[in-house]
Design an enzyme around this catalytic site. Structure first.
Site, PDB file in Angstrom:
ATOM      1  N   CYS A 199       0.903  -1.330   0.056  1.00 34.63           N
ATOM      2  CA  CYS A 199      -0.174   0.025  -0.122  1.00 34.63           C
ATOM      3  C   CYS A 199       0.799   1.057   0.059  1.00 34.63           C
ATOM      4  O   CYS A 199       0.297   2.313  -0.134  1.00 34.63           O
ATOM      5  CB  CYS A 199      -0.950  -0.094   1.206  1.00 34.63           C
ATOM      6  SG  CYS A 199      -2.205  -1.453   1.210  1.00 34.63           S
TER       7      CYS A 199
ATOM      8  N   HIS B  37      -3.218   7.436   2.559  1.00 32.97           N
ATOM      9  CA  HIS B  37      -3.638   6.275   2.246  1.00 32.97           C
ATOM     10  C   HIS B  37      -4.877   5.733   2.712  1.00 32.97           C
ATOM     11  O   HIS B  37      -4.871   5.755   4.034  1.00 32.97           O
ATOM     12  CB  HIS B  37      -2.253   5.146   2.363  1.00 32.97           C
ATOM     13  CG  HIS B  37      -2.849   3.769   2.253  1.00 32.97           C
ATOM     14  ND1 HIS B  37      -3.487   3.304   0.997  1.00 32.97           N
ATOM     15  CD2 HIS B  37      -3.078   2.848   3.313  1.00 32.97           C
ATOM     16  CE1 HIS B  37      -3.746   2.088   1.132  1.00 32.97           C
ATOM     17  NE2 HIS B  37      -3.513   1.722   2.207  1.00 32.97           N
TER      18      HIS B  37
ATOM     19  N   ASN C 105     -10.008   0.538   0.336  1.00 33.81           N
ATOM     20  CA  ASN C 105      -8.609   0.615   0.039  1.00 33.81           C
ATOM     21  C   ASN C 105      -8.084   0.194  -1.388  1.00 33.81           C
ATOM     22  O   ASN C 105      -8.438  -1.066  -1.431  1.00 33.81           O
ATOM     23  CB  ASN C 105      -8.095  -0.217   1.346  1.00 33.81           C
ATOM     24  CG  ASN C 105      -6.397  -0.141   1.454  1.00 33.81           C
ATOM     25  OD1 ASN C 105      -5.789   0.204   0.363  1.00 33.81           O
ATOM     26  ND2 ASN C 105      -5.865  -0.774   2.530  1.00 33.81           N
TER      27      ASN C 105
END
Ligand code: COA
Length: 322
Positions: A114, A249, A279
């Protein structure tokens, strides 16, 4: 004369299909209210059967190229961050290069889960600062839905698909102020996705799905992102009040809110895309940045803090004067 990396274009792509919390709660033991309260997510996009990381990257990249008003052929370097490459090789960046019709540039993928977009921005900035490249295309593109076990309520509620892109150019005035990237393999087993094709005899039965100890990841993410804020401000001799926008994020609103609190920043100065995207791993920061730029919230001259945390663990930040 100093060389800096300046953002000259951004782009984003989200697949058409929407999967809501209600859709998920028809198949696993969960509910819209549980998911929304614990994560901030209401729905996520799911890539179509014929879509790939490179096909989604292409759409985001073309948007960034058009915003910048350049020809694709002017790009010197393409860096794609992805955990779901079309093929093991060639890299998704090479496939994107071909899709964009660029004959002569350097293209490679990076894998930092990520945090991929931040790692890619950091590498891009170094190429530009050293004079090794002028125009660099950075893309995060992910089909997380294909790595998710849709019977695991601990993970399937979180992830979505999409692609984000940023085009950088060399400039003599500041753009990227600094980047900071870190990794620590000590916690590799808290969040991982096996690769069945490369499995040993001992783990050959492990399926290629995301495994996560969510609560432990959560706590480490909050602390680590707090530290990266301090590190970034100190490196630039800046105060919390010098930051105009936080582009985090998008993993969990509670993690994002903790970082905003650390910056003493109201949530009005945080670009949030989580609610309808979930996400999207390495795409999430670039998708959020693109949204903030395109809807006019992020203005030229403002200072934007991008940050991310992911499997590895990996984490990092990029401080940008837009
Ligand atoms: N629906 C309903 N209940 C659920 C559930 C779901 N989707 N997922 C877990 N639960 C249950 C658990 O079984 C547990 O039940 P118990 O108390 O009876 O044992 C309870 O909810 C609490 O579980 P826990 O895992 O402690 O919840 P949490 O508040 O930590 O929320 C996450 C879970 C995954 C939302 C949260 O930990 C998280 O977001 N973690 C970080 C994820 C992340 O950032 N990952 C990517 C980094 S890039």
């Amino acid at each position: 004369m100093n060389r800096y990396s300046k953002v000259i274009g951004t782009g984003g792509y989200l697949p058409e299909t929407i999967r809501t919390n209600e859709d998920i709660s028809r198949h696993v033991d969960t509910s819209d209210s549980w998911i929304y309260e614990r994560t901030g997510i209401k729905s996520r996009r799911i890539a179509g059967a014929d879509e790939t990381a490179s096909s989604m990257a292409e759409i985001a990249a073309i948007q960034a190229i058009e915003m910048a008003g350049i020809e694709a052929g002017e790009i010197d370097l393409i860096i794609v961050a992805t955990g779901t490459p079309d093929r093991v090789y060639p890299s998704t960046a090479c496939l994107l290069q071909e899709r964009l019709g660029i004959q002569n540039c350097v293209s490679f993928d990076i894998q930092a889960a990520c945090s991929g977009a931040i790692f890619a921005l950091s590498i891009a900035d170094k190429f530009i600062k050293t004079g090794a490249a002028d125009k660099v295309l950075v893309v995060g593109s992910e089909i997380c839905s294909r790595l998710v076990d849709w019977t695991d309520r601990g993970t399937c509620i979180l992830f979505g698909d999409g692609a984000g892109a940023v085009l950088l150019d060399s400039a003599d005035e500041v753009g990227i102020l600094s980047t900071h990237i870190h990794s620590d393999g000590e916690f590799e087993d808290l969040l991982y996705c096996p690769n069945p094709q490369a499995a040993t005899e001992a783990n050959k039965d492990e399926a290629g799905f995301i495994n996560m100890r969510g609560n432990e990841v959560f706590k480490i993410a909050v602390n680590t992102l707090g530290r990266i804020v301090d590190e970034t401000l100190a490196a630039n001799d800046m105060e919390k009040t010098d930051i105009d926008w936080l582009v985090p994020h998008q993993a969990n609103t509670r993690i994002i809110a903790a970082t905003a609190r650390k910056l003493r920043m109201s949530m009005e100065h945080v670009i949030l895309t989580l609610e309808n995207q979930g996400n999207t791993s390495s795409a999430s920061v670039l998708l959020a940045f693109n949204e903030g730029v395109r809807d006019g919230r992020i203005q030229r001259g403002q200072v934007v803090l991008l940050e991310a945390f992911g499997a590895g663990f990996t984490w990092g930040s990029a401080l940008i004067k837009y």
